[in-house]
Write a protein that holds these residues in place. Structure first.
Motif, PDB file in Angstrom:
ATOM      1  N   LYS A 185       0.785  -1.155  -0.233  1.00 18.82           N
ATOM      2  CA  LYS A 185       0.058   0.108   0.060  1.00 18.82           C
ATOM      3  C   LYS A 185       0.861   1.204   0.006  1.00 18.82           C
ATOM      4  O   LYS A 185       0.706   2.169  -0.546  1.00 18.82           O
ATOM      5  N   ARG A 186       1.966   1.308   1.010  1.00 16.94           N
ATOM      6  CA  ARG A 186       2.881   2.486   0.807  1.00 16.94           C
ATOM      7  C   ARG A 186       3.368   2.832  -0.559  1.00 16.94           C
ATOM      8  O   ARG A 186       3.484   4.049  -0.868  1.00 16.94           O
ATOM      9  N   ALA A 187       3.714   1.958  -1.400  1.00 25.27           N
ATOM     10  CA  ALA A 187       4.548   2.003  -2.483  1.00 25.27           C
ATOM     11  C   ALA A 187       3.201   2.438  -3.509  1.00 25.27           C
ATOM     12  O   ALA A 187       3.632   3.558  -4.356  1.00 25.27           O
ATOM     13  N   PHE A 188       2.216   1.903  -3.582  1.00 25.56           N
ATOM     14  CA  PHE A 188       1.234   2.106  -4.678  1.00 25.56           C
ATOM     15  C   PHE A 188       0.543   3.396  -4.256  1.00 25.56           C
ATOM     16  O   PHE A 188       0.245   4.292  -5.151  1.00 25.56           O
ATOM     17  N   SER A 189       0.701   3.915  -2.971  1.00 27.01           N
ATOM     18  CA  SER A 189       0.222   5.327  -2.628  1.00 27.01           C
ATOM     19  C   SER A 189       1.397   6.450  -3.045  1.00 27.01           C
ATOM     20  O   SER A 189       0.831   7.557  -3.639  1.00 27.01           O
ATOM     21  N   ALA A 190       2.492   5.947  -3.123  1.00 30.64           N
ATOM     22  CA  ALA A 190       3.570   6.873  -3.821  1.00 30.64           C
ATOM     23  C   ALA A 190       3.303   6.820  -5.338  1.00 30.64           C
ATOM     24  O   ALA A 190       3.612   7.981  -5.879  1.00 30.64           O
ATOM     25  N   PHE A 191       3.052   5.752  -5.655  1.00 38.76           N
ATOM     26  CA  PHE A 191       2.668   5.670  -7.587  1.00 38.76           C
ATOM     27  C   PHE A 191       1.707   6.745  -7.716  1.00 38.76           C
ATOM     28  O   PHE A 191       1.786   7.597  -8.626  1.00 38.76           O
TER      29      PHE A 191
END
Length: 442
Positions: free
Chosen positions: A391-397
């Motif tokens: 979730k953290r990386a997808f939010s960054a994306f």
């Protein structure tokens, strides 16, 4: 009246998108409608800096003149020609151009239409080669944990990404896997090749002993594992794999679908690491991502093993309707011309130090637990949110897209691989935007 006749171009329902959270996307679509050089244009008129070369493939930047003109001319001259028992000149010209930049000894090319097809082709070549040499007992294939080799059955069998494998049954039999080389406790924030982990190559010796060398056909690895989150080989690791394979008569396959065509500052990673495999798989950058195409490089020793028996017989029962397609061949020739004229196959070496410094400047950002780099590839590994992996990386994306930057995420890792035409000021722009995302939005 059929509902199909009522659909409009902005109706998103019919397309089941690949490797995509379809429901999330269709609530908040992210559509590109144009591109030029380093930037995409979105459906709402914004520009987005391409930090991933599309999907690791647009090495020369977008909508390059020589490539688009080559496609245009070829489409009006010869649109399609069968590849079985017939040919067309550009397929042969391209093969010659490809082997000219390939590692020494890679003298023959088979054409495919994707990286996935290149991998399955390479695996079939390896199995058939041993049979042609009278060693039909060699049927085992060895991949690696966290390896990505496309999505066909052969590729996911030797691949080692769990989510790509778990829903598809038993896959190919006779497959084993080396351990991956990701050692964050020892190698975190390494610049370039890690110091620790070369000893993991010795696991190949253990696997070969377990199964007996007489049953093992090939080992396949990515020189730099890309799709799993940029895992860079420890110093001496690839050399050790080559040594063990040679010792036991096992073919070594390098999957260079990502690393091929200049990504590390040499035409192929085999040249960067000075390790000669027996087979190389490629795709992506061969046509700059413009038209689907791939190529599998093999040594003369492998090729010549098939060139026996009556000359009127087919030597290798394998190929595709679109192998060496005329328009794809023209696109690839235009791509090679662009690479050559602009020095793009070695440009990553010129920018690598600047890229490395900019990438590692993000070390102090919140939740960053590792940074890795080689050539014009980078990875930023983020601390997962407890109970919510990815979730953290997808939010960054999503936040990066809003700010006009395209990044790639896999798990909780941000992967970066910009077009090789990137300028230093665009590297600054990329990391300024990403720093803002990491510090303020996740």
């Amino acid at each position: 009246m059929s509902n199909r006749l009522n659909t409009t171009p902005n109706d998103l329902r019919a397309f089941w998108m690949p490797f995509t959270a379809n429901r999330q996307f269709k609530k908040e679509p992210r559509l590109f409608v144009g591109a030029k050089d380093m930037y995409y244009t979105t459906h709402d008129g914004r520009t987005v800096l391409d930090g991933t070369a599309g999907l690791w493939c647009v090495n020369a930047g977008h909508c390059r003149p020589k490539i688009t003109e080559a496609i245009r001319e070829q489409a009006g001259e010869l649109d399609y020609a069968p590849a079985f028992q017939l040919g067309h000149p550009k397929a042969f010209e391209l093969a010659n151009r490809l082997v000219d930049i390939a590692p020494e000894g890679m003298n023959h090319v088979l054409y495919t239409n994707s990286g996935s097809e290149s991998v399955d082709t390479a695996l079939k070549v390896a199995l058939a080669y041993h049979r042609a040499k009278g060693n039909g007992s060699r049927f085992r294939l060895i991949g690696r944990e966290r390896g990505y080799h496309g999505v066909n059955f052969g590729g996911i069998s030797v691949g080692g990404i769990v989510a790509n494998r778990k829903m598809f049954g038993t896959l190919l039999t006779g497959v084993d896997h080396l351990p991956h080389t990701h050692l964050p406790a020892k190698n975190a924030f390494t610049r370039g090749e890690p110091e620790h982990g070369a000893d993991l190559a010795a696991e190949l010796e253990r696997i070969v002993t377990l199964h007996d060398a007489s049953t093992v056909a090939a080992v396949i690895v990515e020189p730099v594992a890309g799709s799993t989150g940029v895992l860079i080989p420890p110093k001496g690791y690839l050399q050790k794999l080559r040594e063990i394979c040679t010792k036991h008569g096992i073919l070594l396959i390098f999957d260079e679908v990502i690393t091929g065509f200049g990504r590390l500052g040499t035409p192929f990673a085999a040249q960067y690491f000075d390790v000669k495999p027996d087979i190389i798989t490629t795709a992506k950058g061969i046509t700059n991502g413009v038209i689907p195409m791939g190529a599998v490089f093999v040594t003369s020793e492998i090729h010549d093993a098939f060139m026996t028996g009556p000359e009127h017989l087919i030597e290798f029962f394998h190929g595709y309707t679109y192998s060496g397609n005329p328009i794809a061949s023209a696109a690839a020739l235009g791509t090679l011309d662009t690479y050559k004229e602009e020095g793009l196959l070695t440009r990553a070496a010129e920018l690598a130090s600047y890229w490395e410094e900019a990438l590692h400047s993000l070390k102090d950002c919140p939740h960053v637990i590792d940074i890795r780099n080689i050539g014009l590839i980078g990875a930023i590994e983020l601390e997962p949110i407890a109970g919510e992996p990815t979730k953290r990386a997808f939010s960054a994306f999503l936040k990066a897209y809003e700010k006009g930057l395209l990044i790639r995420t896999t798990g909780d890792i941000i992967a970066l691989s910009p077009p090789l035409i990137i300028q230093k000021q665009q590297i600054d722009e990329l990391f300024d935007k990403l720093r803002d995302v990491l510090k303020n939005n996740i």
